[in-house]
Design a protein around this motif. Structure first.
Motif, short mmCIF file in Angstrom:
data_model
loop_
_atom_site.label_atom_id
_atom_site.label_comp_id
_atom_site.label_asym_id
_atom_site.label_seq_id
_atom_site.Cartn_x
_atom_site.Cartn_y
_atom_site.Cartn_z
N ARG A 192 -6.90 -2.19 -5.57
CA ARG A 192 -7.79 -3.31 -5.07
C ARG A 192 -8.91 -3.58 -5.95
O ARG A 192 -9.05 -4.56 -6.49
CB ARG A 192 -8.10 -3.06 -3.75
CG ARG A 192 -8.95 -4.01 -3.06
CD ARG A 192 -9.56 -3.70 -1.83
NE ARG A 192 -8.58 -4.07 -0.71
CZ ARG A 192 -8.28 -5.24 -0.04
NH1 ARG A 192 -8.96 -6.19 -0.40
NH2 ARG A 192 -7.58 -5.18 0.70
N ALA A 193 -9.54 -2.38 -6.35
CA ALA A 193 -10.81 -2.61 -7.35
C ALA A 193 -10.51 -3.25 -8.60
O ALA A 193 -11.15 -4.10 -9.27
CB ALA A 193 -11.45 -1.25 -7.32
N GLU B 7 -6.98 1.70 -2.75
CA GLU B 7 -8.23 1.44 -3.05
C GLU B 7 -8.65 0.70 -4.53
O GLU B 7 -9.36 0.04 -4.91
CB GLU B 7 -9.20 2.10 -2.44
CG GLU B 7 -9.02 1.65 -0.81
CD GLU B 7 -9.19 0.22 -0.26
OE1 GLU B 7 -10.22 -0.27 -0.57
OE2 GLU B 7 -8.34 -0.10 0.41
N TYR B 8 -8.06 1.97 -5.44
CA TYR B 8 -8.40 1.90 -6.58
C TYR B 8 -7.60 0.57 -7.24
O TYR B 8 -8.34 -0.17 -7.91
CB TYR B 8 -7.84 3.26 -7.44
CG TYR B 8 -7.52 2.96 -9.05
CD1 TYR B 8 -8.35 2.69 -9.81
CD2 TYR B 8 -6.15 2.77 -9.14
CE1 TYR B 8 -8.46 2.71 -11.20
CE2 TYR B 8 -5.94 2.75 -10.59
CZ TYR B 8 -6.80 2.74 -11.60
OH TYR B 8 -6.60 2.63 -12.96
N ASP C 112 -3.64 4.93 -5.81
CA ASP C 112 -4.59 4.90 -4.69
C ASP C 112 -4.60 3.23 -4.31
O ASP C 112 -5.29 2.67 -5.43
CB ASP C 112 -6.00 5.39 -4.86
CG ASP C 112 -6.70 5.29 -3.65
OD1 ASP C 112 -6.69 4.67 -2.92
OD2 ASP C 112 -8.26 5.65 -3.98
N GLU D 252 -9.61 -6.85 -8.39
CA GLU D 252 -10.77 -7.89 -7.94
C GLU D 252 -11.51 -7.90 -9.32
O GLU D 252 -12.10 -8.83 -9.23
CB GLU D 252 -11.41 -7.11 -6.80
CG GLU D 252 -10.53 -7.26 -5.42
CD GLU D 252 -11.44 -6.71 -4.30
OE1 GLU D 252 -12.42 -5.87 -4.37
OE2 GLU D 252 -11.24 -7.04 -3.07
N ARG E 137 1.15 4.14 -2.95
CA ARG E 137 0.95 5.59 -2.58
C ARG E 137 2.01 6.48 -3.01
O ARG E 137 2.00 7.57 -3.61
CB ARG E 137 0.58 5.86 -1.05
CG ARG E 137 -0.70 5.40 -0.72
CD ARG E 137 -1.19 5.88 0.61
NE ARG E 137 -2.41 5.30 0.91
CZ ARG E 137 -2.28 4.21 2.00
NH1 ARG E 137 -1.16 3.52 2.34
NH2 ARG E 137 -3.41 3.78 2.32
N GLU F 206 0.81 -1.29 -0.01
CA GLU F 206 -0.06 0.10 0.00
C GLU F 206 0.76 1.39 -0.15
O GLU F 206 0.66 2.22 -0.68
CB GLU F 206 -0.98 0.03 1.28
CG GLU F 206 -2.02 -1.22 1.16
CD GLU F 206 -2.88 -0.93 2.26
OE1 GLU F 206 -2.66 -0.04 3.21
OE2 GLU F 206 -4.06 -1.54 2.37
#
Length: 306
Positions: free
Chosen positions: A20-21, A17-18, A15, A24, A10, A6
């Motif tokens: 990760r999306a 979370e971006y 990001d 996934e 950064r 992570e």
């Protein structure tokens, strides 16, 4: 995803979370509704572990190692296996690599390594291909003041990854989307009744937003600068005309050559005095950099965890 991955994301302006999306979504596409790799489940014991290397199959510039790490670290969570893969990154984004170089090492359940393989490589190969192509343009512009610039011609859903890869390859980014920079192009000029009118309307509606204007002639460039534009897109102009615009603008605006550019003419265009060469092909036409996942030893009973 580990805290170190992570943090690495950064540090690269991505990001977590971006990422990760994206990962996934790629796993859903590859594994289907039941989140399973039928070949690996059928052929490899659940308790078997192995180590594998991510290896360059061609010379190029690597980018996206932290993204690939995220894919390996998330596969256990996504599939519900509840087990983890350890990732050790060896290379650095932005550096040149040669065929045979080990870029990273992954250790964990063999099923998970092979389940994550294609998702991790699809992203890593794509990003490294963009970085490699960008480096070729940056090298071609050596000795000029110009930098190579990307566009919005990106793969849907992967824009931030591809624009990062451009940076890793020695290029620079233009706007991220339609929201952060206003770009007055030919259709906007036509609809608004001209360059000056279009520029003023944007400035009145969004005073905080940078405004760029596309121009086709020296006269339009002069008009745009007079209206207040500080960044001009010089569309499909030959080098002789580019030099005229550079002289006419006199440093009052940044200048971007765009349209129909090739590596063969990059140095000549850069030498005209423009600040940027805009190249959509960086993200819409870059071939991948071939990278593979190689298990260190043949799979067999002796590799099972004890």
């Amino acid at each position: 995803m580990t805290p170190s991955t992570e943090r690495a994301l950064r540090e690269r302006g991505l990001d977590p979370e971006y990422v990760r999306a994206v990962v996934e979504t790629a796993f859903v596409e590859d594994l289907g509704p039941d989140f399973r790799d039928v070949t690996s489940v059928a052929t490899i014991p659940a308790d078997q572990t192995d180590t594998a290397d991510l290896v360059a199959r061609a010379d190029g510039v690597v980018a996206g190692l932290a993204v690939a790490a995220a894919a390996f670290e998330l596969v256990g969570e996504v599939t519900g296996a509840g087990r983890t893969v350890e990732v050790s990154v060896v290379a650095r984004d932005g550096e040149r690599v040669a065929r045979g170089d080990v870029l990273a090492t992954v250790t964990g359940p063999t099923r998970l390594l092979l389940t994550a393989e294609r998702t991790a490589l699809n992203l890593l190969c794509r990003m490294s291909g963009v970085a490699t192509h960008t480096r070729a343009w940056a090298d071609a512009l050596t000795g000029t003041r110009a930098m190579v610039l990307d566009t919005r011609k990106t793969t849907p859903g992967l824009r931030a990854l591809e624009k990062y890869a451009v940076r890793a390859g020695g290029g620079t980014n233009k706007r991220m989307g339609l929201y952060d920079v206003a770009m007055v192009k030919d259709n906007h000029k036509f609809a608004a009744g001209g360059i000056t009118a279009a520029y003023r309307r944007v400035r009145e509606a969004f005073p905080e937003v940078s405004v760029q204007v596309e121009v086709d002639t020296v006269a339009e460039a002069v008009e745009a600068v007079a209206a207040g534009a500080e960044f001009l897109l010089l569309d499909n102009m030959p080098p002789a005309v580019l030099r005229e615009v550079v002289a006419a603008v006199g440093g009052r605006a940044e200048l971007e050559a765009t349209g129909g550019l090739t590596l063969e003419v990059a140095a000549e265009v850069g030498a005209t005095g423009v600040d940027f060469l805009s190249v959509g092909a960086l993200t819409h036409s870059s071939p991948i950099l071939d990278i593979a996942l190689d298990l260190r030893t043949p799979v067999g009973p002796s590799r099972r965890a004890v």
